[in-house]
Design a protein around this motif. Structure first.
Motif, PDB file in Angstrom:
ATOM      1  N   LEU A  61     -24.174  16.706  -5.954  1.00  0.00           N
ATOM      2  CA  LEU A  61     -24.757  15.830  -5.960  1.00  0.00           C
ATOM      3  C   LEU A  61     -25.823  16.096  -4.496  1.00  0.00           C
ATOM      4  CD1 LEU A  61     -22.977  12.689  -6.302  1.00  0.00           C
ATOM      5  CD2 LEU A  61     -24.482  14.184  -8.358  1.00  0.00           C
ATOM      6  N   ALA A  62     -25.072  15.949  -3.542  1.00  0.00           N
ATOM      7  CA  ALA A  62     -26.472  16.352  -2.111  1.00  0.00           C
ATOM      8  C   ALA A  62     -28.070  17.067  -2.392  1.00  0.00           C
ATOM      9  CB  ALA A  62     -25.470  16.574  -1.078  1.00  0.00           C
ATOM     10  N   ARG A  63     -27.087  18.435  -2.934  1.00  0.00           N
ATOM     11  CA  ARG A  63     -28.372  18.938  -2.971  1.00  0.00           C
ATOM     12  C   ARG A  63     -29.305  19.042  -4.528  1.00  0.00           C
ATOM     13  NH1 ARG A  63     -23.928  24.122  -4.358  1.00  0.00           N
ATOM     14  NH2 ARG A  63     -23.283  23.071  -3.002  1.00  0.00           N
ATOM     15  N   ARG A  64     -28.344  17.466  -5.074  1.00  0.00           N
ATOM     16  CA  ARG A  64     -29.613  17.797  -6.101  1.00  0.00           C
ATOM     17  C   ARG A  64     -30.493  15.842  -6.279  1.00  0.00           C
ATOM     18  NH1 ARG A  64     -25.490  19.609 -10.744  1.00  0.00           N
ATOM     19  NH2 ARG A  64     -25.368  21.386  -9.740  1.00  0.00           N
TER      20      ARG A  64
ATOM     21  N   ALA B  92     -16.648  10.505  -4.540  1.00  0.00           N
ATOM     22  CA  ALA B  92     -15.740  11.584  -4.195  1.00  0.00           C
ATOM     23  C   ALA B  92     -16.543  12.114  -2.946  1.00  0.00           C
ATOM     24  CB  ALA B  92     -14.059  13.027  -4.995  1.00  0.00           C
ATOM     25  N   GLU B  93     -16.090  13.030  -2.101  1.00  0.00           N
ATOM     26  CA  GLU B  93     -16.577  13.474  -0.960  1.00  0.00           C
ATOM     27  C   GLU B  93     -16.543  14.822  -1.556  1.00  0.00           C
ATOM     28  OE1 GLU B  93     -15.591  15.415   3.290  1.00  0.00           O
ATOM     29  OE2 GLU B  93     -14.334  14.985   2.443  1.00  0.00           O
ATOM     30  N   GLY B  94     -15.804  15.780  -2.030  1.00  0.00           N
ATOM     31  CA  GLY B  94     -16.255  16.668  -2.489  1.00  0.00           C
ATOM     32  C   GLY B  94     -17.085  17.347  -3.800  1.00  0.00           C
ATOM     33  N   LEU B  95     -17.613  16.011  -4.585  1.00  0.00           N
ATOM     34  CA  LEU B  95     -18.438  15.774  -5.428  1.00  0.00           C
ATOM     35  C   LEU B  95     -19.970  15.749  -4.607  1.00  0.00           C
ATOM     36  CD1 LEU B  95     -19.341  15.887  -8.432  1.00  0.00           C
ATOM     37  CD2 LEU B  95     -19.240  13.085  -8.428  1.00  0.00           C
TER      38      LEU B  95
END
Length: 289
Positions: A105-108, A97-100
């Motif tokens: 996730l992106a920052r990790r 999902a885009e929000g997740l």
């Protein structure tokens, strides 16, 4: 079947779903892609794809070949990048999902890169979840547990959603006293005909008859609209709870619950690259609500 380039072309078409997209990714022309696919199909003795509405979908023979081709791809990657040291290598397509993806996730991702520098990750947030049973993705984080026996699914996390608004909107339009009073407010939500999972139909769960006046297929756009003071929207806590530009609306009355499911195909579930990304997801995703 001695030509790795033919398998590489097959993999690219299998992942992209279209010959033109695969050709662009490989840096070759579509004629070359088609010719190499024909040569590979001749070697296998069966069609590897079916053409449906302009898309190339894997046939049964293509499904069987895909796992072997991905194993060869991972082995070649491991061999050619041996000077970087050992470890897990390979290509993983993660549908999420885009929000997740954006807010969690992106920052990790640096943690995954540090632990497994030779894993190539595609983070796919297209509208609608890709289906591991069709080999559209290696891993999918889904909102409902699939019933397909080819798939292995496990709970990843529970999360909550609440009504949020910007203080400027509430100052101009008033604070709703109850769920029914939401009918008099500007509500934000998804475009109904583009809701790809019933779990995203939030407003009907809050109160019968609620209709979004401002709509978007993107949760990130909805978040931005709420922040701008355009109206009241339902947002996941992992998107909005830490946003100081927003305040919860009816926090003691409206709290929806959803579950993320981690889904993989049974054939590839035990592959080291799949397990590595799955462990990273479990370690970094939002904690249970």
């Amino acid at each position: 079947m001695k030509n790795w380039d033919d398998l590489r072309v097959f993999l690219s078409v299998a992942h992209a779903g279209r010959v033109a997209a695969a050709a662009r990714a490989l840096g070759i022309d579509t004629t070359t892609v088609a010719r190499r696919l024909q040569r590979l199909e001749a070697a296998v003795g069966q069609p590897l794809f079916e053409s449906i509405g302009g898309e190339r979908r894997l046939s049964d023979a293509g499904q069987k070949l895909l796992g072997h081709a991905e194993a060869v791809d991972a082995a070649i990657l491991s061999a050619t990048e041996g000077e970087r040291g050992g470890g897990i290598a390979g290509h993983v397509r993660l549908s999420v999902a885009e929000g997740l993806a954006t807010h969690v996730l992106a920052r990790r991702l640096p943690a995954l890169q540090s632990a497994h520098p030779r894993i190539r990750l595609d983070l796919i947030t297209a509208s609608g979840f890709l289906d591991p049973s069709k080999r559209e993705a290696d891993i999918a984080v889904m909102l409902a547990r699939p019933r397909n026996r080819q798939l292995i699914a496990g709970k990843l996390a529970h999360y909550r959603l609440r009504l949020y608004a910007a203080p400027a909107y509430l100052a101009a339009h008033g604070v709703p006293a109850d769920r029914q009073s939401l009918e008099r407010h500007i509500l934000l939500g998804y475009v109904p005909e583009h809701i790809h999972a019933p779990e995203l139909d939030y407003l009907s769960e809050v109160h019968d008859g609620l209709v979004a006046r401002l709509r978007s297929t993107s949760i990130n756009v909805q978040h931005a609209m709420v922040r701008s003071g355009a109206g009241i929207g339902i947002l996941p806590d992992f998107v909005a709870a830490s946003d100081t530009a927003l305040v919860p609306v009816l926090p003691n009355d409206v709290a929806l619950s959803r579950t993320f499911w981690l889904v993989t195909h049974a054939d590839g579930h035990a592959a080291p690259r799949i397990q590595a990304v799955s462990h990273w997801l479990r370690d970094t995703v939002i904690p249970p609500a």
